[in-house]
Design a protein around this motif. Sequence first.
Motif, short mmCIF file in Angstrom:
data_model
loop_
_atom_site.label_atom_id
_atom_site.label_comp_id
_atom_site.label_asym_id
_atom_site.label_seq_id
_atom_site.Cartn_x
_atom_site.Cartn_y
_atom_site.Cartn_z
N GLY A 42 0.81 -1.22 0.00
CA GLY A 42 0.00 0.00 0.00
C GLY A 42 0.84 1.27 0.00
N LYS A 43 1.95 1.24 0.71
CA LYS A 43 2.87 2.39 0.72
C LYS A 43 3.50 2.58 -0.66
CE LYS A 43 5.32 5.67 2.72
NZ LYS A 43 4.71 6.88 3.29
N LEU A 44 3.80 1.46 -1.33
CA LEU A 44 4.37 1.56 -2.68
C LEU A 44 3.36 2.12 -3.68
CD1 LEU A 44 6.60 -1.65 -3.04
CD2 LEU A 44 7.18 0.59 -2.14
N VAL A 45 2.09 1.89 -3.44
CA VAL A 45 1.04 2.50 -4.27
C VAL A 45 1.20 4.02 -4.26
CG1 VAL A 45 -1.45 2.97 -4.37
CG2 VAL A 45 -0.65 0.62 -4.02
N ASN A 46 1.42 4.57 -3.06
CA ASN A 46 1.59 6.03 -2.92
C ASN A 46 2.90 6.49 -3.56
OD1 ASN A 46 -0.74 6.02 -1.41
ND2 ASN A 46 0.32 5.93 0.54
N ILE A 47 3.97 5.73 -3.33
CA ILE A 47 5.30 6.14 -3.81
C ILE A 47 5.36 6.11 -5.34
CG2 ILE A 47 7.73 5.43 -3.91
CD1 ILE A 47 7.42 4.57 -0.94
N TYR A 48 4.83 5.05 -5.94
CA TYR A 48 4.96 4.87 -7.39
C TYR A 48 3.76 5.39 -8.19
CZ TYR A 48 9.22 2.16 -6.81
OH TYR A 48 10.50 1.78 -6.51
N GLY A 49 2.68 5.70 -7.48
CA GLY A 49 1.50 6.19 -8.19
C GLY A 49 0.87 5.14 -9.10
N LYS A 50 1.01 3.88 -8.72
CA LYS A 50 0.39 2.77 -9.46
C LYS A 50 -0.67 2.14 -8.58
CE LYS A 50 4.57 1.61 -12.10
NZ LYS A 50 4.12 1.95 -13.45
N ASP A 51 -1.61 1.43 -9.19
CA ASP A 51 -2.62 0.82 -8.34
C ASP A 51 -2.09 -0.46 -7.69
OD1 ASP A 51 -2.98 -1.25 -10.23
OD2 ASP A 51 -4.65 -0.23 -11.20
N PHE A 52 -2.81 -0.90 -6.69
CA PHE A 52 -2.35 -2.02 -5.84
C PHE A 52 -2.09 -3.27 -6.68
CE2 PHE A 52 -2.55 -5.51 -2.89
CZ PHE A 52 -2.01 -5.01 -1.71
N SER A 53 -2.98 -3.57 -7.62
CA SER A 53 -2.83 -4.79 -8.41
C SER A 53 -1.56 -4.77 -9.25
CB SER A 53 -4.05 -5.02 -9.30
OG SER A 53 -4.19 -3.95 -10.22
N GLU A 54 -1.17 -3.57 -9.69
CA GLU A 54 0.05 -3.43 -10.50
C GLU A 54 1.30 -3.64 -9.62
OE1 GLU A 54 1.70 -2.32 -14.42
OE2 GLU A 54 0.00 -3.42 -13.58
N ILE A 55 1.28 -3.06 -8.42
CA ILE A 55 2.39 -3.28 -7.47
C ILE A 55 2.51 -4.77 -7.16
CG2 ILE A 55 3.21 -2.83 -5.12
CD1 ILE A 55 3.35 -0.30 -6.77
N ASP A 56 1.39 -5.38 -6.89
CA ASP A 56 1.33 -6.82 -6.59
C ASP A 56 1.90 -7.62 -7.76
OD1 ASP A 56 0.65 -9.43 -6.05
OD2 ASP A 56 -1.49 -9.11 -5.92
N ARG A 57 1.42 -7.36 -8.96
CA ARG A 57 1.83 -8.14 -10.14
C ARG A 57 3.33 -8.03 -10.40
NH1 ARG A 57 3.04 -7.27 -15.22
NH2 ARG A 57 2.55 -5.03 -15.18
N ILE A 58 3.84 -6.81 -10.40
CA ILE A 58 5.26 -6.60 -10.75
C ILE A 58 6.18 -7.18 -9.68
CG2 ILE A 58 7.05 -4.86 -11.16
CD1 ILE A 58 4.82 -3.12 -12.45
N THR A 59 5.90 -6.92 -8.40
CA THR A 59 6.78 -7.43 -7.33
C THR A 59 6.71 -8.96 -7.25
OG1 THR A 59 5.07 -7.03 -5.65
CG2 THR A 59 6.74 -5.30 -5.96
N THR A 60 5.54 -9.53 -7.54
CA THR A 60 5.41 -10.99 -7.54
C THR A 60 6.23 -11.59 -8.68
OG1 THR A 60 3.23 -10.92 -6.51
CG2 THR A 60 3.77 -12.91 -7.73
N GLU A 61 6.15 -10.98 -9.84
CA GLU A 61 6.96 -11.44 -10.99
C GLU A 61 8.45 -11.35 -10.66
OE1 GLU A 61 5.94 -9.20 -14.47
OE2 GLU A 61 3.98 -10.17 -14.68
N ASN A 62 8.85 -10.27 -10.00
CA ASN A 62 10.26 -10.09 -9.63
C ASN A 62 10.72 -11.22 -8.70
OD1 ASN A 62 9.99 -7.67 -11.01
ND2 ASN A 62 9.92 -6.40 -9.16
N ALA A 63 9.88 -11.55 -7.72
CA ALA A 63 10.22 -12.60 -6.76
C ALA A 63 10.33 -13.95 -7.46
CB ALA A 63 9.19 -12.64 -5.64
N LYS A 64 9.37 -14.25 -8.32
CA LYS A 64 9.39 -15.54 -9.03
C LYS A 64 10.63 -15.67 -9.89
CE LYS A 64 4.61 -16.84 -8.83
NZ LYS A 64 3.37 -17.19 -9.50
N LYS A 65 10.98 -14.58 -10.54
CA LYS A 65 12.18 -14.58 -11.39
C LYS A 65 13.43 -14.81 -10.52
CE LYS A 65 14.49 -11.66 -14.83
NZ LYS A 65 14.56 -10.31 -15.37
N MET A 66 13.50 -14.12 -9.38
CA MET A 66 14.66 -14.24 -8.52
C MET A 66 14.81 -15.66 -7.99
SD MET A 66 17.34 -13.06 -7.12
CE MET A 66 17.21 -11.33 -7.63
#
Length: 254
Positions: A227-251
């Motif tokens: 939720g804090k990243l939503v404010n920082i990046y100006g993206k909606d929650f689902s987008e923050i969720d999707r991108i960070t989840t993809e990053n974790a899976k890749k890592m």
Amino acid sequence: MIDTHTHLYAEEFDEDRKEMIQRAIDKGINEFYLPAIDSESHGKMLQLEAEYPNRIFSMMGLHPCYVKPETWENELEIVKNYLSQRAFPAIGEIGIDLYWDKTTLDIQVKAFEQQIDWAIEKDLPIVIHTRESFDETFEVLERKKHPKLRGIFHCFSGNLEQAKHAIDLNFILGIGGVVTFKNGKIDQFLHEIPLEKIVLETDSPYLAPVPHRGKRNESSYLDLVAGKLVNIYGKDFSEIDRITTENAKKMFNK
């Protein structure tokens, strides 16, 4: 969502562990990555992984705060044996901690370097604990530079220059409750870091985000970090969720 760093086996959860994990699952947190500490907690950690197949994943490594003169070499042997017996998604948490004990720096560095060597050999990411030790940690990583050396700076709390240095070395940043703290400071520059270089974590039971700061942290609070990243990046929650989840899976090569 994926909690990339949570000590679900910690004694702080002994009274309500199943309920606490269920609260997180109910919030949409599908996977949990457990950092190893030392041999005293391996049993509990691996048992929990066995109870939640394809949901909880154990790492393996020796935490820098548990690199003690009388036991560290034996502890590393235990880590080595585990790494030879089965697959792990990462080696961690490893690194350097100069907050609690500066006198063990030399053996902390040796343990860190040894575990980096194993990670390169096995083509695994590392999860780095760095507390009051960015310079020393970067020295080691520069010395050990290798195309296969990669990972996460867990609980990143450095400055913009340090964040960029970590990314230049093929690492990404683990962002947790600190991003919600008024004096955490990382919220002031995080927008300059691409979201593709960030994963979410709680470090439960430590570092609970606002409004739970100072209390026991748990994985279900991961949504407060997102939720804090939503404010920082100006993206909606689902987008923050999707991108960070993809990053974790890749890592974690999932």
